[in-house]
Design a protein around this motif. Structure first.
Motif, PDB file in Angstrom:
ATOM      1  N   THR A 172       0.835  -1.206   0.000  1.00  0.00           N
ATOM      2  CA  THR A 172       0.000   0.000   0.000  1.00  0.00           C
ATOM      3  C   THR A 172       0.866   1.251   0.000  1.00  0.00           C
ATOM      4  N   LEU A 175       2.141   1.994  -3.415  1.00  0.00           N
ATOM      5  CA  LEU A 175       1.111   2.619  -4.250  1.00  0.00           C
ATOM      6  C   LEU A 175       0.971   4.098  -3.913  1.00  0.00           C
ATOM      7  N   TYR A 176       0.965   4.432  -2.634  1.00  0.00           N
ATOM      8  CA  TYR A 176       0.885   5.834  -2.228  1.00  0.00           C
ATOM      9  C   TYR A 176       2.048   6.638  -2.807  1.00  0.00           C
ATOM     10  N   ILE A 179       1.763   6.660  -6.836  1.00  0.00           N
ATOM     11  CA  ILE A 179       0.603   7.320  -7.435  1.00  0.00           C
ATOM     12  C   ILE A 179       0.371   8.714  -6.860  1.00  0.00           C
ATOM     13  N   TYR A 192      -7.485   0.255   2.817  1.00  0.00           N
ATOM     14  CA  TYR A 192      -6.730  -0.333   1.720  1.00  0.00           C
ATOM     15  C   TYR A 192      -5.910  -1.529   2.206  1.00  0.00           C
ATOM     16  N   ALA A 208      -5.167  -0.233  -6.333  1.00  0.00           N
ATOM     17  CA  ALA A 208      -4.324   0.613  -7.191  1.00  0.00           C
ATOM     18  C   ALA A 208      -5.175   1.424  -8.154  1.00  0.00           C
ATOM     19  N   ALA A 212      -5.639   5.536  -8.225  1.00  0.00           N
ATOM     20  CA  ALA A 212      -5.271   6.280  -9.431  1.00  0.00           C
ATOM     21  C   ALA A 212      -6.389   7.189  -9.914  1.00  0.00           C
ATOM     22  N   SER A 217      -5.372  11.996  -6.771  1.00  0.00           N
ATOM     23  CA  SER A 217      -4.531  11.678  -7.925  1.00  0.00           C
ATOM     24  C   SER A 217      -4.834  12.581  -9.106  1.00  0.00           C
ATOM     25  N   LEU A 236       6.224   6.348 -10.470  1.00  0.00           N
ATOM     26  CA  LEU A 236       5.600   5.048 -10.724  1.00  0.00           C
ATOM     27  C   LEU A 236       6.645   3.991 -11.027  1.00  0.00           C
ATOM     28  N   LEU A 240       7.036   1.197  -8.137  1.00  0.00           N
ATOM     29  CA  LEU A 240       6.353  -0.046  -8.504  1.00  0.00           C
ATOM     30  C   LEU A 240       7.274  -1.053  -9.168  1.00  0.00           C
ATOM     31  N   VAL A 269      -1.565   2.594 -14.283  1.00  0.00           N
ATOM     32  CA  VAL A 269      -1.252   1.947 -13.001  1.00  0.00           C
ATOM     33  C   VAL A 269      -1.641   0.475 -13.037  1.00  0.00           C
ATOM     34  N   VAL A 273       0.915  -2.691 -12.383  1.00  0.00           N
ATOM     35  CA  VAL A 273       0.702  -3.647 -11.296  1.00  0.00           C
ATOM     36  C   VAL A 273       0.482  -5.055 -11.845  1.00  0.00           C
TER      37      VAL A 273
END
Length: 294
Positions: A172, A175-176, A179, A192, A208, A212, A217, A236, A240, A269, A273
């Motif tokens: 998580t 992702l924060y 994104i 989440y 995700a 996004a 975002s 990203l 990621l 995104v 992923v």
């Protein structure tokens, strides 16, 4: 002058009026294109689930049915164009798991079905070739090529286990940072983390996508001083995929930057992923760890 003559003259005038518009439309469609990519649409959800460059690989599940859509990208900020394209299977002995069931040259697409052959081969790949038959301004190396489809058993991605709380939190946070360009806040991220801990990899993809398309975002990230789309793409890749910008193929970089500019961050995104690199990097695609049992 009789009525028939008036009608004939009116028809001629209409044709002459529309002719320049037709010529303009054709000229616009045949602008200069820098690259091509193939969009992969899941026919069950009617969503674009991936984009792949020529020579690239996309992973699909047994039983899945998708549509491959050839997309030509303008050098500038023009809209994508869908050139007439032929898709063909590369027949190989003992293969046949990936089947082209329908093609539409004029609509630049092919419908592909992944057949379930009930075996445990986890490294099955097949190749599809494409050829752009429309006369557009495009480099020769982009006009013909292939994509590889890696077939994953359904069991490889169905959640049969859960992630640890620590792992769900770490993912998580990635992702924060990737994104939203910030570390997670404990209150906002709690739901989440719980969803990923309980639902595994499919839940991670949905989280995700939600992040996004969130207002933060789409809007609030840009309210911070100096934030650009280039910075967001850098973030990203770094968070990621553990890649820096200079490690990315330039055409791939430009293509993904274009997605952000078009407001398609959710699509980008989801592609990252779902990518093989993300799964391998974070232990999501084999059975060596509990996470990989998703």
């Amino acid at each position: 002058m009789n009525t028939k003559t008036y009608r004939a003259l009116g028809l001629v005038a209409l044709v002459l009026l529309l002719a320049p518009l037709g010529a303009f439309a054709k000229k616009a469609a045949q602008g200069t294109f820098s690259a091509v990519e193939i969009q992969v649409k899941d026919l069950a959800t009617d969503e674009i689930i991936a984009t792949v460059r020529p020579g690239g690989t996309v992973t699909l599940q047994e039983g899945q049915k998708v549509r491959l859509i050839m997309t030509a990208l303008h050098s500038g900020q023009g809209r994508p164009y869908y050139p007439e394209t032929e898709f063909t299977e590369v027949l190989q002995p003992g293969r046949g798991r990936v089947r082209v069931t329908r093609t539409s040259v004029e609509n630049a697409n092919a419908t592909v079905e992944i057949v379930n052959l009930n075996d445990s081969n986890r490294n099955w790949t097949e190749t599809l070739r494409y050829r752009i038959v429309e006369n557009i301004s495009l480099a020769k190396r982009e006009r013909e090529g292939s994509v590889t489809i890696r077939v994953a058993p359904v069991s490889a991605s169905v959640p049969i286990g859960s992630a640890s709380a620590r792992t769900a939190r770490e993912l998580t946070n990635l992702l924060y940072r990737g994104i939203l360009l910030r570390s997670l806040d404990e209150t906002g991220a709690a739901s989440y983390i719980a969803r990923i801990e309980d639902g595994g990899y499919p839940a991670l993809i949905e989280v995700a996508r939600e992040m996004a398309r969130s207002e933060e975002s789409r809007v609030r990230v840009y309210e911070r001083t100096g934030v650009t789309n280039q910075q967001r793409l850098d973030a990203l890749y770094l968070n990621l995929l553990s890649l820096s910008g200079n490690q990315i193929d330039r055409s791939q970089w430009d293509s993904n930057l274009s997605l952000i500019s078009q407001g398609r961050m959710e699509e980008l995104v989801a592609n990252l992923v779902r990518s093989d690199r993300f799964q391998d990097l974070h232990g999501l695609s084999s059975e060596r760890t509990a996470l990989r049992r998703w």
